[in-house]
Design a protein around this motif. Structure first.
Motif, PDB file in Angstrom:
ATOM      1  N   GLY A  91       0.766  -1.241   0.000  1.00 49.28           N
ATOM      2  CA  GLY A  91       0.000   0.000   0.000  1.00 49.28           C
ATOM      3  C   GLY A  91       0.793   1.286   0.000  1.00 49.28           C
ATOM      4  N   ASP A  92       2.036   1.253   0.489  1.00 52.32           N
ATOM      5  CA  ASP A  92       2.835   2.478   0.502  1.00 52.32           C
ATOM      6  C   ASP A  92       3.042   3.050  -0.902  1.00 52.32           C
ATOM      7  OD1 ASP A  92       4.173   2.594   3.467  1.00 52.32           O
ATOM      8  OD2 ASP A  92       3.925   0.534   2.793  1.00 52.32           O
ATOM      9  N   LEU A  93       3.202   2.163  -1.888  1.00 54.89           N
ATOM     10  CA  LEU A  93       3.502   2.624  -3.244  1.00 54.89           C
ATOM     11  C   LEU A  93       2.324   3.381  -3.866  1.00 54.89           C
ATOM     12  CD1 LEU A  93       5.528  -0.460  -4.577  1.00 54.89           C
ATOM     13  CD2 LEU A  93       6.393   1.681  -3.628  1.00 54.89           C
ATOM     14  N   PRO A  94       1.108   2.815  -3.896  1.00 47.91           N
ATOM     15  CA  PRO A  94      -0.005   3.612  -4.427  1.00 47.91           C
ATOM     16  C   PRO A  94      -0.335   4.820  -3.570  1.00 47.91           C
ATOM     17  CG  PRO A  94      -0.801   1.512  -3.571  1.00 47.91           C
ATOM     18  CD  PRO A  94       0.692   1.440  -3.594  1.00 47.91           C
ATOM     19  N   ALA A  95      -0.082   4.744  -2.264  1.00 46.67           N
ATOM     20  CA  ALA A  95      -0.355   5.900  -1.393  1.00 46.67           C
ATOM     21  C   ALA A  95       0.515   7.089  -1.793  1.00 46.67           C
ATOM     22  CB  ALA A  95      -0.110   5.529   0.070  1.00 46.67           C
ATOM     23  N   LYS A  96       1.797   6.846  -2.013  1.00 54.39           N
ATOM     24  CA  LYS A  96       2.705   7.941  -2.391  1.00 54.39           C
ATOM     25  C   LYS A  96       2.359   8.465  -3.783  1.00 54.39           C
ATOM     26  CE  LYS A  96       6.365   6.229   0.621  1.00 54.39           C
ATOM     27  NZ  LYS A  96       7.585   5.391   0.696  1.00 54.39           N
ATOM     28  N   TRP A  97       1.964   7.572  -4.677  1.00 58.67           N
ATOM     29  CA  TRP A  97       1.601   7.984  -6.035  1.00 58.67           C
ATOM     30  C   TRP A  97       0.375   8.890  -6.035  1.00 58.67           C
ATOM     31  CZ3 TRP A  97      -2.879   6.397  -8.800  1.00 58.67           C
ATOM     32  CH2 TRP A  97      -2.904   6.801 -10.146  1.00 58.67           C
ATOM     33  N   ILE A  98      -0.698   8.481  -5.331  1.00 53.86           N
ATOM     34  CA  ILE A  98      -1.922   9.297  -5.343  1.00 53.86           C
ATOM     35  C   ILE A  98      -1.740  10.551  -4.488  1.00 53.86           C
ATOM     36  CG2 ILE A  98      -3.202   8.241  -3.415  1.00 53.86           C
ATOM     37  CD1 ILE A  98      -4.597   9.255  -6.901  1.00 53.86           C
TER      38      ILE A  98
ATOM     39  N   ASP B 135      -4.975  19.864  -0.307  1.00 52.45           N
ATOM     40  CA  ASP B 135      -3.799  19.718   0.546  1.00 52.45           C
ATOM     41  C   ASP B 135      -3.894  18.322   1.150  1.00 52.45           C
ATOM     42  OD1 ASP B 135      -1.672  19.924   2.275  1.00 52.45           O
ATOM     43  OD2 ASP B 135      -2.669  21.292   3.670  1.00 52.45           O
ATOM     44  N   ALA B 136      -3.119  17.381   0.612  1.00 51.02           N
ATOM     45  CA  ALA B 136      -3.238  15.979   1.022  1.00 51.02           C
ATOM     46  C   ALA B 136      -2.050  15.539   1.859  1.00 51.02           C
ATOM     47  CB  ALA B 136      -3.357  15.080  -0.213  1.00 51.02           C
ATOM     48  N   GLU B 137      -2.300  14.589   2.751  1.00 52.63           N
ATOM     49  CA  GLU B 137      -1.214  13.970   3.514  1.00 52.63           C
ATOM     50  C   GLU B 137      -1.549  12.509   3.771  1.00 52.63           C
ATOM     51  OE1 GLU B 137      -1.166  14.436   8.105  1.00 52.63           O
ATOM     52  OE2 GLU B 137      -1.898  16.377   7.384  1.00 52.63           O
TER      53      GLU B 137
ATOM     54  N   ASP C  62       0.955  12.408  -4.488  1.00 48.66           N
ATOM     55  CA  ASP C  62       1.537  13.370  -5.426  1.00 48.66           C
ATOM     56  C   ASP C  62       0.494  13.887  -6.406  1.00 48.66           C
ATOM     57  OD1 ASP C  62       4.008  13.109  -4.237  1.00 48.66           O
ATOM     58  OD2 ASP C  62       4.777  11.678  -5.705  1.00 48.66           O
ATOM     59  N   LYS C  63      -0.352  12.989  -6.915  1.00 50.24           N
ATOM     60  CA  LYS C  63      -1.404  13.391  -7.850  1.00 50.24           C
ATOM     61  C   LYS C  63      -2.364  14.373  -7.180  1.00 50.24           C
ATOM     62  CE  LYS C  63      -0.596  11.066 -11.611  1.00 50.24           C
ATOM     63  NZ  LYS C  63      -0.269  11.801 -12.850  1.00 50.24           N
ATOM     64  N   ALA C  64      -2.750  14.083  -5.947  1.00 52.43           N
ATOM     65  CA  ALA C  64      -3.693  14.947  -5.231  1.00 52.43           C
ATOM     66  C   ALA C  64      -3.083  16.320  -4.982  1.00 52.43           C
ATOM     67  CB  ALA C  64      -4.109  14.296  -3.912  1.00 52.43           C
ATOM     68  N   ASN C  65      -1.816  16.343  -4.590  1.00 49.23           N
ATOM     69  CA  ASN C  65      -1.186  17.615  -4.248  1.00 49.23           C
ATOM     70  C   ASN C  65      -0.805  18.446  -5.468  1.00 49.23           C
ATOM     71  OD1 ASN C  65      -1.383  17.741  -1.440  1.00 49.23           O
ATOM     72  ND2 ASN C  65       0.384  16.383  -1.176  1.00 49.23           N
TER      73      ASN C  65
ATOM     74  N   ILE D  37      -4.527   3.662 -15.505  1.00 52.68           N
ATOM     75  CA  ILE D  37      -5.223   4.164 -14.311  1.00 52.68           C
ATOM     76  C   ILE D  37      -5.255   5.683 -14.194  1.00 52.68           C
ATOM     77  CG2 ILE D  37      -4.787   2.052 -13.001  1.00 52.68           C
ATOM     78  CD1 ILE D  37      -2.500   3.534 -11.561  1.00 52.68           C
ATOM     79  N   GLY D  38      -4.565   6.384 -15.080  1.00 54.43           N
ATOM     80  CA  GLY D  38      -4.478   7.838 -14.971  1.00 54.43           C
ATOM     81  C   GLY D  38      -5.812   8.543 -15.099  1.00 54.43           C
ATOM     82  N   ASN D  39      -6.641   8.113 -16.054  1.00 55.42           N
ATOM     83  CA  ASN D  39      -7.945   8.755 -16.232  1.00 55.42           C
ATOM     84  C   ASN D  39      -8.843   8.544 -15.024  1.00 55.42           C
ATOM     85  OD1 ASN D  39      -7.315   9.806 -18.726  1.00 55.42           O
ATOM     86  ND2 ASN D  39      -8.247   8.140 -19.884  1.00 55.42           N
ATOM     87  N   SER D  40      -8.776   7.353 -14.444  1.00 55.89           N
ATOM     88  CA  SER D  40      -9.577   7.087 -13.241  1.00 55.89           C
ATOM     89  C   SER D  40      -9.140   7.977 -12.088  1.00 55.89           C
ATOM     90  CB  SER D  40      -9.441   5.613 -12.828  1.00 55.89           C
ATOM     91  OG  SER D  40      -9.996   4.764 -13.796  1.00 55.89           O
ATOM     92  N   ALA D  41      -7.839   8.170 -11.960  1.00 54.21           N
ATOM     93  CA  ALA D  41      -7.332   9.041 -10.893  1.00 54.21           C
ATOM     94  C   ALA D  41      -7.808  10.476 -11.095  1.00 54.21           C
ATOM     95  CB  ALA D  41      -5.809   8.982 -10.847  1.00 54.21           C
TER      96      ALA D  41
END
Length: 205
Positions: free
Chosen positions: A20-27, A38-40, A29-32, A172-176
């Protein structure tokens, strides 16, 4: 213009070998990258939550366990949530379900979505999560991100994957993007409604 939406990226697995750490860091960055967010990262593993053992939900009385209270206080800081969830036997992880159960009023009237992963992209876990969220009086987005099949194998080190998640953005980019668009819309709508509730309550005093 309203202030930025505070969004928690909640890692819902606690295993030492979790993915889970890998998708967490990816999303994260996308959110921020979005001016409105302002995501954390909020890691369930950091809170050492017991299995829920309170007399009742905090909808009815304050929780006694101090780790549970610390968790409630943390999640209260946010306007919405993106849950990072594996699929365990067609549902969310036990750790995430327990974390959801440890609070009630703190989740209410806020937006949420998910990044699911597994052989079918965590689809059944995410759908179950939506159902749980409705009971917690949250607003689920239509779109979520699902990392599954060959993409999941390509990015999961345990399956020999060597790609970074950014390398499967074609899938998965469009879904994000859709998910974040919906989080912003519903996040602002629910934030405004909660603020109006406060004003109405103060006027009635």
């Amino acid at each position: 213009m309203m202030s930025k939406l505070k969004i928690a990226i909640v890692i819902g697995s606690t295993r030492p070998t979790r993915f889970g750490d890998l998708p967490a860091k990816w999303i994260l960055d996308k959110a921020n990258e979005r001016a409105e967010i302002d995501a954390e990262i909020v890691d369930v593993r950091d809170f050492d939550l017991p299995l829920f053992d309170e007399i009742a939900s905090n909808a009815w009385m304050p929780s006694a366990n101090q780790n549970a209270v610390k968790w409630q206080n943390k999640i209260s800081e946010f306007d919405g949530y993106i849950f990072i969830t594996a699929e365990y036997n067609r549902s969310v992880t036990g750790a995430l379900k327990n974390a959801l159960d440890q609070a009630y009023i703190n989740w209410n009237k806020k937006v949420f979505s998910a990044v699911g992963y597994g052989t079918v992209g965590g689809a059944r876990a995410v759908e179950h999560l939506r159902n749980i969220g409705v009971e917690l009086q949250m607003v689920p987005t239509r779109s979520a991100v699902h990392i599954g099949g060959a993409d999941f194998a390509a990015v999961h080190p345990g399956f020999g994957g060597t790609k970074g998640i950014s390398e499967i953005e074609g899938s998965i980019g469009n879904s994000a993007k859709d998910m974040l668009d919906q989080i912003i819309w519903w996040g602002n709508a629910t934030k405004a409604a909660r603020a109006n509730d406060v004003v109405t309550a103060q006027a009635a005093e």
